[in-house]
Design a protein around this motif. Structure first.
Motif: not given
Length: 521
Positions: A124, A128, A131, A165, A183, A185, A187-188, A191-192, A297-298
């Motif tokens: 990550l 950035k 959220g 989000v 989103p 962190v 959730d990121k 998602q990744l 979102g990722i």
């Protein structure tokens, strides 16, 4: 491995994979016993050996647009092996997915363990925006092991629910604003991890026409594909289509059906469904998300590729190419796509069929942006005989126009589109005005170098030198203007400013991408 209990929400693929069809109007049989445009899809709960045959008594569905070679032969067992690195697990998934294009994968959710998610966290970007919870990457990483242990525990107990989000807006070139979802962190990270798994599964299925968010591909490759199709193939017309609000109008039920073509893990599908239904927070108010995927979102890019792979790419490849009498080629980058055709009648047929096709999946064309235009060597000659200028079109930030080589041969010229150029200059001017007193001159100059290089690397393509040189001059003019307004006292005159630029140079315009230049062996 997570237990697979009964799931009664959107994430249960049985809710959508029984008694329905995707594009049943394209079920014509072709010679040799193959099914043209039909993908046989078994029920999610079916079990089979790794290379075993399907039970013929099981109910099947059809998904329009794929070839008979992708018929389901069975489902893969769990890919996860204890102690195996995450990268190796993904490589094994890709290998199985490539060798057996019809396999539907089980036990994918078990890959989202603490070690794998820690690897995702390290990828990550630290700078950035945060959220809705306000937790940044560095703050989350102070107790990474503890946070990931709780996260994995909640997923195993089926208690993990993504946060809503945070929605922000960025300006578009037409004066409107584009919504972006940010989103949290946590959730990121999830998602990744899910994005890597979905890429490993679906990448072998994606067609050559798709260039967006795929390894080894990109905007420049897509631009080259458009140029080669127009120059080297009998292309005389371009279907310049634009999907209206694609990321805001994706139908969740159809999305789950598309995912179900290769994913049979109900827990993994339920996680995706929860992300789609997580909602948004805008100005402190919560809103449900009944459709769409949050742009930003990722997970959104891979979901959009999967959705349009079944809705658009396969439909064009397996159905429209056979219905059209002339040459046809599609080039797509995420939700931006062009269709190059030889005959005008084929272009008109595609425009009509495209509206019906997209409407079936909850999408629609932007009528003010979608058009059928004459473009190519013959279109340029016809326009010249009429005393008119050939029509141009914009794609991926470039205006494409009919041009000639030094030898007088036809070629496709490219230059930065006026809308994108104006937007970039406005953004640069706004940034310099904002940071002129917030940062030191040295820091401003350092960031300015990075911004210029980024612009050159994208827009510095062969034939576009004049536009990037103009961007350099306008950027220097903006810098001179705002550096002289850091205080009431004037900092530079033009002579002093260029002396400073000479002592502390910024990158000059240069061509970074030349498709005509031979690459080193």
């Amino acid at each position: 491995m997570m237990s697979q209990g009964n799931i009664g929400n959107l994430g249960d693929p049985r809710r959508f994979l029984q008694g329905s069809e995707i594009g049943s109007d394209n079920s014509a049989k072709s010679g040799g016993g193959r099914t043209d445009g039909v993908l046989e899809v078994g029920t999610v709960n079916s079990r089979g050996n790794v290379l075993g045959n399907r039970n013929e008594s099981q109910k099947e569905e059809t998904l329009e647009g794929t070839d008979g070679d992708t018929q389901r032969n069975g489902e893969t067992p769990a890919i996860h092996r204890d102690g195996e690195p995450a990268v190796t697990q993904l490589e094994r998934i890709t290998k199985v997915a490539r060798e057996n294009l019809g396999y539907r994968f089980m036990s994918l959710a078990s890959l989202l363990d603490e070690e794998y998610l820690a690897h995702c966290f390290r990828e990550l970007k630290k700078n950035k925006a945060s959220g809705a919870d306000g937790v940044g990457v560095e703050e989350y990483g102070t107790k990474l092991a503890e946070n990931l242990q709780r996260l994995v525990g909640r997923m195993k107990r089926m208690q993990y629910r993504p946060q809503a989000v945070r929605r922000v807006y960025i300006p578009k070139e037409n004066g409107m604003k584009r919504p972006l979802g940010i989103p949290s962190v946590e959730d990121k990270i999830v998602q990744l991890g899910m994005t890597k798994i979905l890429e490993a599964i679906f990448e072998p299925n994606f067609l050559e026409a798709s260039y967006g968010y795929r390894r080894g591909r990109g905007c420049h490759k897509a631009l080259d594909a458009v140029s080669k199709a127009i120059v080297a193939k009998p292309v005389s017309y371009i279907v310049d289509a634009d999907i209206k609000g694609f990321f805001d109008t994706v139908d969740h039920k159809w999305m789950m059906k598309c995912l179900g073509q290769r994913v049979a893990d109900r827990n993994f599908l339920r996680l995706i469904a929860r992300f789609l239904k997580s909602g948004i927070i805008e100005e402190g108010k919560y809103y449900d998300t009944e459709q769409g995927t949050p742009q930003g979102g990722i997970l959104s890019p891979i979901l959009s590729n999967i959705y349009l792979h079944y809705v658009l790419d396969l439909w064009i490849e397996r159905k429209m190419k056979k219905e059209c009498s002339g040459y046809l080629e599609e080039v797509r980058y995420c939700d931006d796509f062009l269709i190059c055709v030889q005959k005008k009648t084929d272009g008109e047929r595609i425009m009509t069929a495209l509206r019906e096709r997209l409407a079936k999946f909850g999408l629609s064309l932007s009528e003010e942006k979608s058009r059928l235009i004459g473009f190519g060597r013959y279109a340029a000659e016809n326009a010249k005989r009429r005393g008119e200028k050939p029509v141009t079109f914009d794609f991926l930030g470039f205006t494409h126009y009919c041009d000639k080589t030094r030898r007088g041969c036809f070629k496709v010229g490219r230059r930065t589109s006026r809308k994108k150029y104006r937007m970039k200059i406005v953004a640069m001017n706004h940034w310099l005005r904002t940071v002129r007193n917030a940062l030191s001159l040295q820091e401003i100059w350092k960031q300015l170098r990075v911004k210029l290089i980024g612009h050159y690397r994208y827009y510095g393509v062969s034939g576009n030198y004049a536009r990037i040189a103009s961007y350099y001059r306008d950027t220097m003019a903006c810098a001179f203007k705002w550096l002289n307004r850091r205080s009431q006292k004037r900092s530079f005159n033009w002579e002093q400013f260029w002396k400073y630029v000479k002592c502390y140079p910024v990158p000059k315009p240069r061509i970074y991408y030349n498709p005509y230049r031979p690459t080193a062996a």
